[in-house]
Scaffold this active site. Structure first.
Site, PDB file in Angstrom:
ATOM      1  N   ASP A 230      47.181 -29.603 -50.066  1.00 52.28           N
ATOM      2  CA  ASP A 230      48.179 -28.631 -50.530  1.00 52.28           C
ATOM      3  C   ASP A 230      47.896 -28.155 -51.956  1.00 52.28           C
ATOM      4  OD1 ASP A 230      49.538 -28.716 -48.109  1.00 52.28           O
ATOM      5  OD2 ASP A 230      51.003 -30.192 -48.793  1.00 52.28           O
TER       6      ASP A 230
ATOM      7  N   HIS B 114      64.125 -26.906 -46.599  1.00 46.76           N
ATOM      8  CA  HIS B 114      64.579 -27.804 -45.540  1.00 46.76           C
ATOM      9  C   HIS B 114      66.054 -28.048 -45.813  1.00 46.76           C
ATOM     10  CE1 HIS B 114      60.321 -29.070 -46.015  1.00 46.76           C
ATOM     11  NE2 HIS B 114      60.359 -29.189 -44.713  1.00 46.76           N
TER      12      HIS B 114
ATOM     13  N   GLU C 208      49.001 -22.692 -41.582  1.00 44.92           N
ATOM     14  CA  GLU C 208      48.788 -23.132 -42.967  1.00 44.92           C
ATOM     15  C   GLU C 208      47.294 -23.339 -43.213  1.00 44.92           C
ATOM     16  OE1 GLU C 208      51.286 -26.125 -44.842  1.00 44.92           O
ATOM     17  OE2 GLU C 208      49.488 -27.114 -45.640  1.00 44.92           O
TER      18      GLU C 208
ATOM     19  N   ASP D  42      66.507 -30.421 -48.637  1.00 43.27           N
ATOM     20  CA  ASP D  42      66.056 -30.044 -49.984  1.00 43.27           C
ATOM     21  C   ASP D  42      67.265 -29.592 -50.799  1.00 43.27           C
ATOM     22  OD1 ASP D  42      63.428 -30.418 -49.205  1.00 43.27           O
ATOM     23  OD2 ASP D  42      63.107 -28.303 -48.718  1.00 43.27           O
TER      24      ASP D  42
ATOM     25  N   HIS E  85      45.972 -26.915 -43.016  1.00 45.61           N
ATOM     26  CA  HIS E  85      46.036 -27.578 -41.720  1.00 45.61           C
ATOM     27  C   HIS E  85      44.865 -27.182 -40.818  1.00 45.61           C
ATOM     28  CE1 HIS E  85      50.663 -28.158 -42.301  1.00 45.61           C
ATOM     29  NE2 HIS E  85      49.946 -28.683 -43.268  1.00 45.61           N
TER      30      HIS E  85
ATOM     31  N   ASP F  86      45.743 -33.920 -46.402  1.00 41.65           N
ATOM     32  CA  ASP F  86      46.410 -32.633 -46.635  1.00 41.65           C
ATOM     33  C   ASP F  86      46.660 -32.462 -48.129  1.00 41.65           C
ATOM     34  OD1 ASP F  86      47.836 -30.305 -46.211  1.00 41.65           O
ATOM     35  OD2 ASP F  86      49.678 -31.329 -45.669  1.00 41.65           O
TER      36      ASP F  86
ATOM     37  N   ASP G 268      52.737 -22.895 -49.751  1.00 43.18           N
ATOM     38  CA  ASP G 268      53.152 -24.255 -49.391  1.00 43.18           C
ATOM     39  C   ASP G 268      52.157 -25.217 -50.034  1.00 43.18           C
ATOM     40  OD1 ASP G 268      54.367 -26.424 -48.377  1.00 43.18           O
ATOM     41  OD2 ASP G 268      53.719 -26.137 -46.311  1.00 43.18           O
TER      42      ASP G 268
ATOM     43  N   MET H 225      63.175 -18.364 -45.602  1.00 41.07           N
ATOM     44  CA  MET H 225      62.890 -19.214 -44.440  1.00 41.07           C
ATOM     45  C   MET H 225      63.631 -20.541 -44.571  1.00 41.07           C
ATOM     46  SD  MET H 225      60.795 -22.115 -43.939  1.00 41.07           S
ATOM     47  CE  MET H 225      59.084 -22.225 -44.421  1.00 41.07           C
TER      48      MET H 225
ATOM     49  N   GLU I 295      54.637 -24.306 -36.757  1.00 47.41           N
ATOM     50  CA  GLU I 295      53.531 -24.621 -37.677  1.00 47.41           C
ATOM     51  C   GLU I 295      52.710 -25.799 -37.169  1.00 47.41           C
ATOM     52  OE1 GLU I 295      54.794 -25.254 -41.706  1.00 47.41           O
ATOM     53  OE2 GLU I 295      52.901 -26.173 -42.288  1.00 47.41           O
TER      54      GLU I 295
ATOM     55  N   LYS J 167      49.573 -28.648 -37.108  1.00 51.73           N
ATOM     56  CA  LYS J 167      48.800 -29.497 -38.024  1.00 51.73           C
ATOM     57  C   LYS J 167      48.114 -30.553 -37.160  1.00 51.73           C
ATOM     58  CE  LYS J 167      49.312 -32.101 -42.313  1.00 51.73           C
ATOM     59  NZ  LYS J 167      50.229 -32.643 -43.336  1.00 51.73           N
TER      60      LYS J 167
ATOM     61  N   ASP K  86      51.652 -20.064 -44.460  1.00 45.32           N
ATOM     62  CA  ASP K  86      51.657 -21.054 -45.545  1.00 45.32           C
ATOM     63  C   ASP K  86      50.298 -21.015 -46.248  1.00 45.32           C
ATOM     64  OD1 ASP K  86      54.219 -21.795 -44.991  1.00 45.32           O
ATOM     65  OD2 ASP K  86      53.755 -23.834 -44.315  1.00 45.32           O
TER      66      ASP K  86
END
Ligand code: GLT
Ligand code: MN
Ligand code: MN
Length: 388
Positions: free
Chosen positions: A258, A55, A218, A58, A221, A256, A288, A89, A182, A184, A246
Site C-alpha cells: 500500500d 468503513h 487495487e 472508521d 492486489h 500488501d 488506498d 464510498m 475488490e 485480492k 484503488d
C-alpha cells in the site's frame, strides 16, 4: 500552486483508514497519533481532494450506542459540508473483529454469516445517510489456510447468497447505490476466494442483478498476484464494470505494501493513468495507501499530496504521449488499418468465411518485419524521465 496542484474536479479521494493509518504492522506498534475523521476531512480538503471513503467502524466505533452513533454522524456530516467534501464510498469492516477470523460471508457458521449481513445492512444505511453512491466489498477474510475446513464451491455459493441478499436490501430501501467488489489473492488469509479482477468479473455475472455490481481493482492486489494491473483494469473498463479504483504502489512478490501512488513501477503507473484518461474514466480516483511507518503526521500529508501530484504529472505525460510526433508516427506504423479485412472479420457469415479462406498471406514477409518496439519503448522512457 502549479500545474500539478489537485482540484476537486480531479475526483481524488482517500479512505479515512489511509491517512488514519498509524503505522502498526505485525512486528511493531503504532508510531503516530490518531488522525480523527474530521481532521482528515479538513486537511484533505485543503490539499485539494474531492472526498473521503470509510468503513462503518472508521467513523462509528463497534460499541457505540445509537445516541453516540447519531452524534458522531451529525458532526461528521457537518465537517463534510463545512469543507466542501463528499463521502464517496462506504464499506463494511468484515475483517477486524475475531468473529470474522474464518470469513464473513463465506464462514462455515450461519451465525457469523447472518451477523455479517446484519452489520453490512447497518453500514449500508450509514454510507447512504452520508451520501455515498458506491459501496465496496473487500473480502479480506473470505478465504482459507486450512483447505480441509470448507468446500470452496460452497464458499462461493455462500458469497453469492450474501451479495444477492444485500442487492435485495438496497433495492427494497430504494437506495441509489452501486456495489464494487475488490479482489485480492491473499493476506490476511493464506488464500482469498475470487483472487483477481478476472475471477471477480466472472462471479458478478452470476449475481441477481449484475448491472448493479462492478469491480474495485487495487494496484497492489493484482501486483501481488504477479499480474499486469492496466490489463486487468482495461478488461473491467471495457466491460463497463470499473465502478471504483484503488490506487497505490507495490513491489512484486511482497506483502500488501500500500505504498504512495507511483512510488514504485512508474511505467506501470503511467500506463494505468493513460488508460483511465484515454477512456474518460469519470469515477473517483481513490488512493488506498498509507504513509511509510517512518512518518509523523506531516509525513502523512506529504504522502497524500504526493499521490495526487504524481497522478497529475502522469496525466500530463499521457497527454504528451498522445501528441508526441515520433511516438505517434511509430504507432501509426505498427497499428495499420485494413478496411477490407477488418470488415470481413467483424462478423461471421458463410460469405465472409469463404472470402477469408481464399485470401493469400505472405507469412514469411509478415513474420520478418521488425516492429520497432525497442525504439517506441525507449521514447516512453525518455518521456517519463523528462528528456523527450
Ligand atoms: C483494507 C484493504 C483495502 C480495502 C479496504 C476496504 S480495507 O485496508 O487493504 O484494500 O480496499 O475494505
Ligand atoms: Mn483496497
Ligand atoms: Mn492493499
Amino acid at each position: 500552486m502549479d500545474a500539478y496542484t489537485p482540484r476537486k474536479e480531479h475526483k481524488f479521494t482517500f479512505g479515512l483508514w489511509t491517512v488514519g493509518n498509524r503505522g502498526r504492522d505485525p512486528f511493531g506498534d503504532v508510531v503516530r497519533d490518531v488522525v480523527t475523521p474530521i481532521r482528515a476531512v479538513q486537511k484533505l480538503s485543503e490539499l485539494g481532494a474531492y472526498g473521503v471513503n470509510l468503513h462503518d467502524n472508521d467513523l462509528v466505533p463497534l460499541d457505540a450506542t445509537p445516541t453516540e452513533r447519531d452524534r458522531i454522524v451529525k458532526e461528521f456530516k457537518k465537517a463534510l459540508d463545512d469543507y466542501g467534501m463528499k463521502l464517496v464510498m462506504g464499506t463494511t469492516n468484515l475483517f477486524y473483529h475475531p468473529v470474522f477470523k474464518d470469513g464473513a460471508f463465506t464462514s462455515n457458521d450461519p451465525k457469523v454469516r447472518a451477523y455479517a449481513l446484519q452489520k453490512s445492512m447497518q453500514a449500508i444505511d450509514l454510507a447512504v445517510e452520508l451520501g455515498a453512491e458506491i459501496y465496496v466489498f473487500w473480502g479480506g477474510r473470505e478465504g482459507t489456510e486450512c483447505d480441509a475446513s470448507k468446500d470452496p464451491a460452497d464458499a462461493i455459493k455462500r458469497y453469492r447468497e450474501c451479495i444477492n441478499f444485500l442487492i435485495g436490501y438496497v433495492k427494497d430501501q430504494k437506495y441509489s447505490l452501486r456495489f464494487a467488489m475488490e479482489p485480492k489473492p491473499n493476506e490476511p488469509r493464506g488464500d482469498i476466494f475470487l483472487p483477481n479482477v478476472g475471477a471477480m468479473l466472472a462471479f458478478i455475472e452470476t449475481l441477481d442483478d449484475p448491472d448493479m455490481v462492478g469491480v474495485n481493482p487495487e494496484v497492489a492486489h493484482e501486483h501481488m498476484a504477479g499480474l499486469n494491473f492496466a490489463h486487468a483494469v482495461a478488461q473491467a473498463l471495457e466491460a463497463g464494470k470499473l465502478f471504483h479504483i484503488d490506487l497505490n504502489a507495490q513491489k512484486l512478490n511482497r506483502f500488501d505494501q500500500d505504498l504512495r501512488f507511483g512510488s514504485e513501477d512508474i511505467k506501470g503507473a503511467f500506463f494505468l493513468v493513460k488508460l483511465l484518461e484515454d477512456h474518460d474514466y469519470d469515477g473517483p480516483r481513490h488512493f488506498d495507501a498509507h504513509a511509510y511507518r517512518t512518518e509523523d503526521e506531516d509525513g502523512v500529508w506529504e504522502f497524500a499530496r504526493g499521490c495526487m501530484r504524481t497522478y497529475l504529472i502522469l496525466k500530463e505525460k499521457a497527454r504528451q504521449f498522445n501528441e508526441h510526433p515520433a511516438i505517434q508516427e511509430l504507432l501509426a506504423q505498427v497499428q495499420p488499418r485494413d478496411a477490407e479485412l477488418e470488415s470481413l472479420m467483424s462478423r461471421y457469415s458463410p460469405q465472409n468465411a469463404q472470402v477469408l479462406r481464399q485470401k493469400q498471406f505472405d507469412i514469411e514477409a509478415m513474420g520478418k518485419k521488425g516492429l520497432g518496439y525497442e525504439k517506441l519503448d525507449q521514447l516512453v522512457i525518455d518521456l517519463l524521465l523528462g528528456v523527450a
